[in-house]
Write an enzyme that holds these catalytic residues in place. Sequence first.
Site, PDB file in Angstrom:
ATOM      1  N   ALA A  73       0.840  -1.193   0.000  1.00 59.34           N
ATOM      2  CA  ALA A  73       0.000   0.000   0.000  1.00 59.34           C
ATOM      3  C   ALA A  73       0.879   1.249   0.000  1.00 59.34           C
ATOM      4  O   ALA A  73       2.097   1.169   0.185  1.00 59.34           O
ATOM      5  CB  ALA A  73      -0.922  -0.007   1.207  1.00 59.34           C
ATOM      6  N   GLN A  75       1.493   3.635   2.096  1.00 64.60           N
ATOM      7  CA  GLN A  75       2.332   3.805   3.284  1.00 64.60           C
ATOM      8  C   GLN A  75       2.868   2.450   3.765  1.00 64.60           C
ATOM      9  O   GLN A  75       2.885   2.163   4.965  1.00 64.60           O
ATOM     10  CB  GLN A  75       1.540   4.500   4.385  1.00 64.60           C
ATOM     11  N   SER A  76       3.370   1.655   2.851  1.00 62.49           N
ATOM     12  CA  SER A  76       3.843   0.310   3.179  1.00 62.49           C
ATOM     13  C   SER A  76       5.121   0.332   4.005  1.00 62.49           C
ATOM     14  O   SER A  76       6.150   0.877   3.579  1.00 62.49           O
ATOM     15  CB  SER A  76       4.094  -0.474   1.886  1.00 62.49           C
ATOM     16  N   ASN A  77       5.071  -0.284   5.177  1.00 59.85           N
ATOM     17  CA  ASN A  77       6.278  -0.462   5.989  1.00 59.85           C
ATOM     18  C   ASN A  77       7.226  -1.459   5.331  1.00 59.85           C
ATOM     19  O   ASN A  77       8.450  -1.327   5.394  1.00 59.85           O
ATOM     20  CB  ASN A  77       5.899  -0.972   7.382  1.00 59.85           C
ATOM     21  N   ALA A  79       7.644  -1.977   2.128  1.00 57.52           N
ATOM     22  CA  ALA A  79       8.345  -1.329   1.022  1.00 57.52           C
ATOM     23  C   ALA A  79       9.536  -0.527   1.534  1.00 57.52           C
ATOM     24  O   ALA A  79      10.638  -0.583   0.975  1.00 57.52           O
ATOM     25  CB  ALA A  79       7.380  -0.429   0.257  1.00 57.52           C
TER      26      ALA A  79
END
Length: 340
Positions: A73, A75-77, A79
């Site tokens: 998503a 705000q992917s942690n 990523a």
Amino acid sequence: MHLSRYPRLHFAHLPTPLEPMMRLTDHLGGPRLWIKRDDCTGLSSGGNKTRKLEFLMADALSKKADTVITQGATQSNHARQTAAIAAKLGLQCHILLEDRTGYTDEAYGHNGNVLLDQLHGATLATLPGGTDMAAAMEDLAQKLKQDGRTPYIIPGGGSNPVGALGYVNAALELLVQANDRALVIDHLVHATGSSGTQAGLVAGLVGSRANIPVLGIGVRADRAKQEAMVFDLACRTADYLGLPDIIRREDVVANSDYVGEGYGVPSDSTREAVSMLAQLEGILLDPVYSGKGMAGLIDLIRKGHFDKDSDVVFLHTGGSVALFGYPGRLGVPATIAAGG
């Protein structure tokens, strides 16, 4: 379980602390609450994906990859941590970000994890919600191959049997910590999404015959879908470990009552949990995963789900960087007084 048989890099700050939450315990009137601080794994502010990436990036290097591709998503942690370790290893990193919330404000689209993705040098592409992200990663991999690159695809959340080994190892680590302090863990609770964390914990604890039930608080899918995903991956992880048929369907339990309006959308209970941990324990949760996981734990305690004299461990999966993508959505009052 002899995890040294599997390729692994060592960059996480392990073991992560196991701490009592005495003020939160007193505030809620029991049970005795503990927190396993996997927000302290060290890689680009930490988080649970770092454990998975130790195994995934070792696998990538064993396959001579020079580029990694992953998705998540906005705000992917996951990523952000993937971008960080790719930078550390000198690999190109391509991240596909799916818009799962429809938020259009500047902070959500450009601050928090997105800012750090870019700071780590990753190439970002944003795709609309509902995109077949697995197919999009495969398409990108084919294009990169045509350009002479050797890409390695990491699934969302690092959730496959290789990545789940990180949480098999976390289960073993937690057992050592509990044994060292004569702590009998009655329940282990955490936020569950792409399923790799819960699947690894279940495989590790069942394989160790620890008799510690794991409760995943869902952040996206309904209970039936969430439990099916976790059970499938836990079984595949156990098979990968050479321990087939050890996982029973009843070993996998999820509660999806705290998803609220959807993935990445904080509810009132999420906001309460984030504020409560910040003000009682000095611990930062995130508005997507750990905030909803803690909201579920708090509500279940209030409903009498846990024995007051039991010991419950909450696994903090990290993600506080995402707080900076959510200004105005957390209900934090402006209480700073002017100096004089």
